[in-house]
Structure formats: C-alpha cells, structure tokens
Design a protein around this motif. Sequence first.
Motif, PDB file in Angstrom:
ATOM      1  N   THR A   1       0.926  -1.473   0.020  1.00 30.08           N
ATOM      2  CA  THR A   1      -0.148  -0.052   0.142  1.00 30.08           C
ATOM      3  C   THR A   1       0.597   0.916  -0.061  1.00 30.08           C
ATOM      4  OG1 THR A   1      -0.641  -0.725   2.261  1.00 30.08           O
ATOM      5  CG2 THR A   1      -1.896  -0.862   0.801  1.00 30.08           C
ATOM      6  N   GLU A   2       1.582   1.038   0.394  1.00 28.54           N
ATOM      7  CA  GLU A   2       3.110   2.894   0.741  1.00 28.54           C
ATOM      8  C   GLU A   2       3.470   2.477  -0.418  1.00 28.54           C
ATOM      9  OE1 GLU A   2       5.749   1.932   3.617  1.00 28.54           O
ATOM     10  OE2 GLU A   2       4.245   2.052   4.772  1.00 28.54           O
ATOM     11  N   LEU A   3       3.724   1.633  -1.645  1.00 27.81           N
ATOM     12  CA  LEU A   3       4.523   1.883  -2.687  1.00 27.81           C
ATOM     13  C   LEU A   3       2.938   2.322  -4.136  1.00 27.81           C
ATOM     14  CD1 LEU A   3       6.213  -1.548  -3.430  1.00 27.81           C
ATOM     15  CD2 LEU A   3       7.646   0.308  -3.746  1.00 27.81           C
ATOM     16  N   LEU A   4       2.070   1.945  -3.431  1.00 36.46           N
ATOM     17  CA  LEU A   4       0.980   2.405  -4.264  1.00 36.46           C
ATOM     18  C   LEU A   4       0.507   4.114  -3.972  1.00 36.46           C
ATOM     19  CD1 LEU A   4      -0.386   2.013  -6.690  1.00 36.46           C
ATOM     20  CD2 LEU A   4      -2.337   0.706  -5.521  1.00 36.46           C
ATOM     21  N   TRP A   5       0.510   4.015  -2.476  1.00 38.74           N
ATOM     22  CA  TRP A   5      -0.190   5.595  -1.828  1.00 38.74           C
ATOM     23  C   TRP A   5       0.960   6.725  -2.277  1.00 38.74           C
ATOM     24  CZ3 TRP A   5      -5.250   5.745  -4.432  1.00 38.74           C
ATOM     25  CH2 TRP A   5      -5.573   4.350  -4.191  1.00 38.74           C
ATOM     26  N   VAL A   6       1.946   6.212  -1.920  1.00 37.40           N
ATOM     27  CA  VAL A   6       2.814   7.016  -1.248  1.00 37.40           C
ATOM     28  C   VAL A   6       4.208   6.974  -2.165  1.00 37.40           C
ATOM     29  CG1 VAL A   6       4.576   7.943   1.117  1.00 37.40           C
ATOM     30  CG2 VAL A   6       2.328   7.093   0.940  1.00 37.40           C
ATOM     31  N   TRP A   7       5.099   5.976  -2.285  1.00 30.85           N
ATOM     32  CA  TRP A   7       5.946   5.946  -3.372  1.00 30.85           C
ATOM     33  C   TRP A   7       5.448   6.186  -5.023  1.00 30.85           C
ATOM     34  CZ3 TRP A   7      11.215   2.884  -2.662  1.00 30.85           C
ATOM     35  CH2 TRP A   7      11.439   3.360  -0.787  1.00 30.85           C
ATOM     36  N   LEU A   8       4.503   5.924  -5.646  1.00 32.61           N
ATOM     37  CA  LEU A   8       4.499   5.921  -6.977  1.00 32.61           C
ATOM     38  C   LEU A   8       3.816   7.698  -7.165  1.00 32.61           C
ATOM     39  CD1 LEU A   8       3.721   4.301  -9.544  1.00 32.61           C
ATOM     40  CD2 LEU A   8       1.540   4.428  -9.059  1.00 32.61           C
ATOM     41  N   PRO A   9       2.873   8.186  -6.054  1.00 34.58           N
ATOM     42  CA  PRO A   9       2.674   9.819  -6.093  1.00 34.58           C
ATOM     43  C   PRO A   9       3.410  10.509  -5.771  1.00 34.58           C
ATOM     44  CG  PRO A   9       0.991   8.478  -5.049  1.00 34.58           C
ATOM     45  CD  PRO A   9       2.235   7.032  -4.898  1.00 34.58           C
ATOM     46  N   THR A  10       5.136  10.058  -5.102  1.00 31.78           N
ATOM     47  CA  THR A  10       5.835  10.974  -4.909  1.00 31.78           C
ATOM     48  C   THR A  10       6.924  11.062  -6.589  1.00 31.78           C
ATOM     49  OG1 THR A  10       6.197  10.074  -2.343  1.00 31.78           O
ATOM     50  CG2 THR A  10       7.558  11.516  -2.947  1.00 31.78           C
ATOM     51  N   ALA A  11       7.009   9.805  -6.290  1.00 35.74           N
ATOM     52  CA  ALA A  11       7.824  10.015  -8.097  1.00 35.74           C
ATOM     53  C   ALA A  11       7.243  10.685  -9.261  1.00 35.74           C
ATOM     54  CB  ALA A  11       7.724   8.132  -8.070  1.00 35.74           C
ATOM     55  N   LEU A  12       5.641  10.169  -9.593  1.00 37.60           N
ATOM     56  CA  LEU A  12       5.261  10.854 -10.298  1.00 37.60           C
ATOM     57  C   LEU A  12       5.537  12.649 -10.745  1.00 37.60           C
ATOM     58  CD1 LEU A  12       2.252   8.836 -10.822  1.00 37.60           C
ATOM     59  CD2 LEU A  12       3.673   9.585 -12.566  1.00 37.60           C
ATOM     60  N   ILE A  13       4.984  13.148  -8.913  1.00 34.68           N
ATOM     61  CA  ILE A  13       5.292  14.763  -8.811  1.00 34.68           C
ATOM     62  C   ILE A  13       6.590  14.758  -8.830  1.00 34.68           C
ATOM     63  CG2 ILE A  13       4.853  16.684  -6.763  1.00 34.68           C
ATOM     64  CD1 ILE A  13       3.018  14.755  -5.629  1.00 34.68           C
ATOM     65  N   VAL A  14       7.177  14.563  -9.177  1.00 40.25           N
ATOM     66  CA  VAL A  14       8.679  14.263  -8.544  1.00 40.25           C
ATOM     67  C   VAL A  14       9.328  15.059 -10.026  1.00 40.25           C
ATOM     68  CG1 VAL A  14      11.455  13.696  -8.558  1.00 40.25           C
ATOM     69  CG2 VAL A  14      10.362  14.405  -6.532  1.00 40.25           C
ATOM     70  N   ASN A  15       8.330  13.493 -10.759  1.00 36.90           N
ATOM     71  CA  ASN A  15       9.040  13.181 -12.502  1.00 36.90           C
ATOM     72  C   ASN A  15       8.060  14.741 -13.002  1.00 36.90           C
ATOM     73  OD1 ASN A  15      10.973  11.372 -13.677  1.00 36.90           O
ATOM     74  ND2 ASN A  15       9.483  10.341 -11.733  1.00 36.90           N
ATOM     75  N   LEU A  16       6.929  15.743 -12.962  1.00 33.76           N
ATOM     76  CA  LEU A  16       6.640  16.350 -13.099  1.00 33.76           C
ATOM     77  C   LEU A  16       6.711  17.556 -13.072  1.00 33.76           C
ATOM     78  CD1 LEU A  16       3.683  15.267 -14.115  1.00 33.76           C
ATOM     79  CD2 LEU A  16       2.901  16.664 -12.343  1.00 33.76           C
ATOM     80  N   VAL A  17       7.560  17.897 -12.195  1.00 34.71           N
ATOM     81  CA  VAL A  17       8.139  18.756 -11.712  1.00 34.71           C
ATOM     82  C   VAL A  17       9.612  19.388 -12.002  1.00 34.71           C
ATOM     83  CG1 VAL A  17       9.460  20.002  -9.636  1.00 34.71           C
ATOM     84  CG2 VAL A  17       7.805  19.269  -9.559  1.00 34.71           C
TER      85      VAL A  17
END
Length: 194
Positions: A152-168
Amino acid sequence: MATIVTHGVVGLGLGKVYATRRMGVLFWVLAFLSPMVPDFDVFGMFWNIPYDGSPLSHRGFTHSIVFACALGLLMAWLTFRYFNVRFWPLWLFFSAAIASHGVLDALTNGGYGIAFFWPFDSTRYGPRWGPIQVTDIGFEIPDFRTSRTVHTELLWVWLPTALIVNLVMSYRYWKSCKSSATRSTGANPTPPAP
Ligand SMILES: [Zn+2]
C-alpha cells in the motif's frame, strides 16, 4: 506509522521539489532523516509514558505542525549558510518534510490519532484518512513480497511521490530549454532579409 523508510522517501521527494540546483550529500541525508524524527516519541516507553492520548504519548506533540515548524527553524538556522541558500524557503522545506510525517500517519488505517494542532488543541485527528496499511513491523525489514504495508505504501506514497517529482523536474527542464532557446535567439538574431 507508515514504515520509517517511506517517511524518508517523502522527504527526498520534497527535497527534489525544493532544490532548484545541485545540493550536497548532507542536504539529502537531512531530507531523508528529518521526516523520521517525529517517531522518536516511541522511545517514551523507556520513561514509562503510557499510550493514553496525552501530548507526550505516541503521535502526540512530535507529530504536530508546531513541532515541525520549530525543528525546521532550528535545522534551517544551522544549515542555511552551509548550503548557501535563502533561509525561509529552506525553513519551509524542512518544516514540510517533518510535518509530512503526521499526514502520512493520518493516512494509515490504524493506530492513534495525530495531535496536529498541539499545543492549541490536543484533539487527535485521523487516522483512517487513507488506505495505507498501518505498520506492525516497527524498525524491522519487512518481507517485500507479502507485506501489505509495503504494497500500500508503494502504491499510495512512493508512486505519487515519483510522479510529482518527475512532473516538477520535467517542468523545470522544459523551462530551462525554453529560456536557453530565447537567449540563443537573442544573442544571434536572424539577419534581416536583403
Ligand atoms: Zn509517526
């Protein structure tokens, strides 16, 4: 709590969003470690502090916004000259990194509520605001294949964090390409047609 490493990953993600230039190793070490500090309250058990919902007990004052701002202030004051950056944005970064801990805890599906607004309000908020499986693994290394917490952490924390960082990062890259293109056209203007 969410697992300690996941708290650190959020800190690294916020660090990536904050840092507009290369930062040294110390910055990244602090970005990783500072969101873990609120859970030091678990050592209260050595002083026989009961889990009774008081500010000193787990998810109490160390998980509050005031604590995050105060510790962020101290960390920024100690390091802003060394990092050679502006004080207030660095303070904001450290405070956000530390405060992210309580938010993540509130998104777990168990444990105690979080005293976000201590000392003004001792109400415990959350948890169960989100789908993250509360950890039962403490500081041990979980089994990545079977642990529901890890999944659940990979899905709900790591993935969104990676997406936001990549977007920025993509936005910054696009902006730097655009400004260097503007500069180069400015430096070598097209000669007028004869
Ligand atoms: Zn916690």
